[in-house]
Design a protein around this motif. Structure first.
Motif, short mmCIF file in Angstrom:
data_model
loop_
_atom_site.label_atom_id
_atom_site.label_comp_id
_atom_site.label_asym_id
_atom_site.label_seq_id
_atom_site.Cartn_x
_atom_site.Cartn_y
_atom_site.Cartn_z
N GLY A 10 0.83 -1.19 0.00
CA GLY A 10 0.00 0.00 0.00
C GLY A 10 0.87 1.24 0.00
N PRO A 11 0.27 2.42 -0.16
CA PRO A 11 1.06 3.65 -0.16
C PRO A 11 1.85 3.83 1.13
N LEU A 12 1.22 3.50 2.28
CA LEU A 12 1.89 3.66 3.57
C LEU A 12 1.62 2.44 4.45
N ALA A 28 8.61 -0.78 12.76
CA ALA A 28 9.59 -1.81 12.45
C ALA A 28 9.76 -1.87 10.93
N PRO A 29 10.86 -2.44 10.44
CA PRO A 29 11.07 -2.50 8.98
C PRO A 29 10.29 -3.62 8.30
N PHE A 30 9.42 -4.31 9.04
CA PHE A 30 8.63 -5.41 8.49
C PHE A 30 7.40 -5.59 9.38
N PRO A 31 6.37 -6.29 8.91
CA PRO A 31 5.17 -6.49 9.73
C PRO A 31 5.49 -7.24 11.03
N THR A 32 4.94 -6.77 12.14
CA THR A 32 5.19 -7.39 13.44
C THR A 32 4.14 -8.46 13.73
N ARG A 33 4.49 -9.38 14.61
CA ARG A 33 3.56 -10.44 14.97
C ARG A 33 2.31 -9.87 15.65
N SER A 34 2.49 -8.90 16.55
CA SER A 34 1.34 -8.34 17.26
C SER A 34 0.37 -7.68 16.29
N ALA A 35 0.89 -6.96 15.28
CA ALA A 35 0.02 -6.30 14.31
C ALA A 35 -0.74 -7.31 13.46
N HIS A 134 -14.80 -8.95 9.39
CA HIS A 134 -15.77 -8.21 10.20
C HIS A 134 -15.39 -6.74 10.26
N TRP A 135 -14.12 -6.46 10.57
CA TRP A 135 -13.56 -5.12 10.49
C TRP A 135 -12.46 -5.13 9.44
N ALA A 136 -12.41 -4.07 8.65
CA ALA A 136 -11.48 -4.02 7.52
C ALA A 136 -10.03 -4.11 7.99
N PRO A 137 -9.20 -4.87 7.29
CA PRO A 137 -7.78 -4.95 7.65
C PRO A 137 -7.05 -3.66 7.27
N TYR A 138 -6.00 -3.36 8.00
CA TYR A 138 -5.15 -2.21 7.66
C TYR A 138 -3.71 -2.56 8.01
N LEU A 139 -2.79 -1.80 7.46
CA LEU A 139 -1.36 -2.11 7.54
C LEU A 139 -0.71 -1.38 8.71
N GLY A 140 -1.09 -1.79 9.91
CA GLY A 140 -0.49 -1.23 11.11
C GLY A 140 -1.28 -0.10 11.72
N ARG A 141 -1.80 0.83 10.91
CA ARG A 141 -2.64 1.93 11.38
C ARG A 141 -3.86 2.02 10.48
N ARG A 142 -4.96 2.54 11.04
CA ARG A 142 -6.22 2.57 10.30
C ARG A 142 -6.12 3.37 9.00
N SER A 143 -5.23 4.35 8.96
CA SER A 143 -5.08 5.16 7.75
C SER A 143 -4.34 4.44 6.64
N CYS A 144 -3.75 3.29 6.93
CA CYS A 144 -2.91 2.57 5.96
C CYS A 144 -3.73 1.43 5.35
#
Length: 263
Positions: A10-12, A28-35, A134-144
């Protein structure tokens, strides 16, 4: 045990490791387990106060870094110039009396492909939820917001081998003097494993260790906490046949998904 494949692009993107709010919101420079676990729980409709980290403890996650992205920083303010009761809320339930200033870090134009390995029952549940979240996925933050395709494959016998041998790389190939995208020969791709790969050749696949603070302990809204874990980074050469220009990559991925859906 089988797995599924996710493409996170995605863009961000922003994958924070810190479990408390600070003036600097890192990534982090990559997706985290918690996210990722938070993404799965949201897709299943599990709220923050209902989430049980042990519910996903059997998941094995392997990340392929196709494009690391460019790190950017956003100077961010919330609540300036308003009465106290209209400013940002605190974790204790009151309100701050002044603007909240943060510097938020993002990865711009990054692409990751994630292999998720789990028991068949867990995998079926996750695949259904990610297909109709159920809720839309996002890339770490809702704006992403993630690009498509997002869920590449639902059931894979060996998802890590799929990352190495079949799923095209999401990358921008170098351009020639005429401005056209050129195919490349061999590309080196980074893999992140929770355990050291047993078949790595130290001469061609040097590995080092990364300590990250992303093992979730609590997802409660006002009591988020994580502990550390150890990852192993491995650089492996990938055949150039997996590479493609930006113009053809999306169509190849869509054709690949359609082929699997019709099988």
């Amino acid at each position: 045990m089988s797995g599924l494949l996710l493409r996170l692009a995605g863009p961000l993107q922003s994958w924070g490791e810190r479990s408390v709010f600070t003036p600097v919101r890192d990534t982090a420079p990559f997706p985290t387990r918690s996210a990722l676990i938070g993404m799965f729980a949201a897709a299943e409709g599990i709220g923050r106060d209902e989430a049980d980290p042990d519910h996903y403890r059997d998941l094995r996650l392997t990340v392929r870094v196709d494009r690391p992205g460019l790190r950017i920083v956003d100077y961010h303010t919330v609540g300036g110039g308003f009465p106290k009761d209209r400013t940002a809320a605190t974790s204790g339930g009151s309100n701050k009396g002044a603007a909240v200033i943060t510097r938020r870090h993002y990865l711009s134009d990054a692409v990751f492909v994630v292999a998720v390995t789990a028991a068949d029952e867990t995998l079926t549940r996750l695949a259904d939820a990610l297909s109709r979240p159920h809720w839309a996925p996002y890339l770490g933050r809702r704006s992403c917001v993630p690009d498509e395709p997002f869920l590449l494959r639902r059931h894979v016998d060996d998802p890590e081998e799929e990352l190495r041998a079949r799923v095209p790389l999401s990358r921008t190939a170098p351009r020639g003097k005429d401005g056209n995208t050129q195919e490349t020969g061999t590309i080196t791709v980074e893999f992140l494993h929770e355990q050291p790969p047993g078949d790595a050749n130290e001469e061609t696949a040097p590995a080092d260790v990364i300590d990250v603070n992303d093992m979730p302990v609590s997802f409660a809204q006002h009591n988020r906490s994580h502990t550390g874990r150890r990852l192993h980074r491995t650089l492996l050469p990938v055949p150039g046949s997996l590479a493609g220009s930006p113009e053809t990559l999306m169509q190849r991925l869509i054709d690949y998904v359609r082929l699997e859906e019709s099988a």
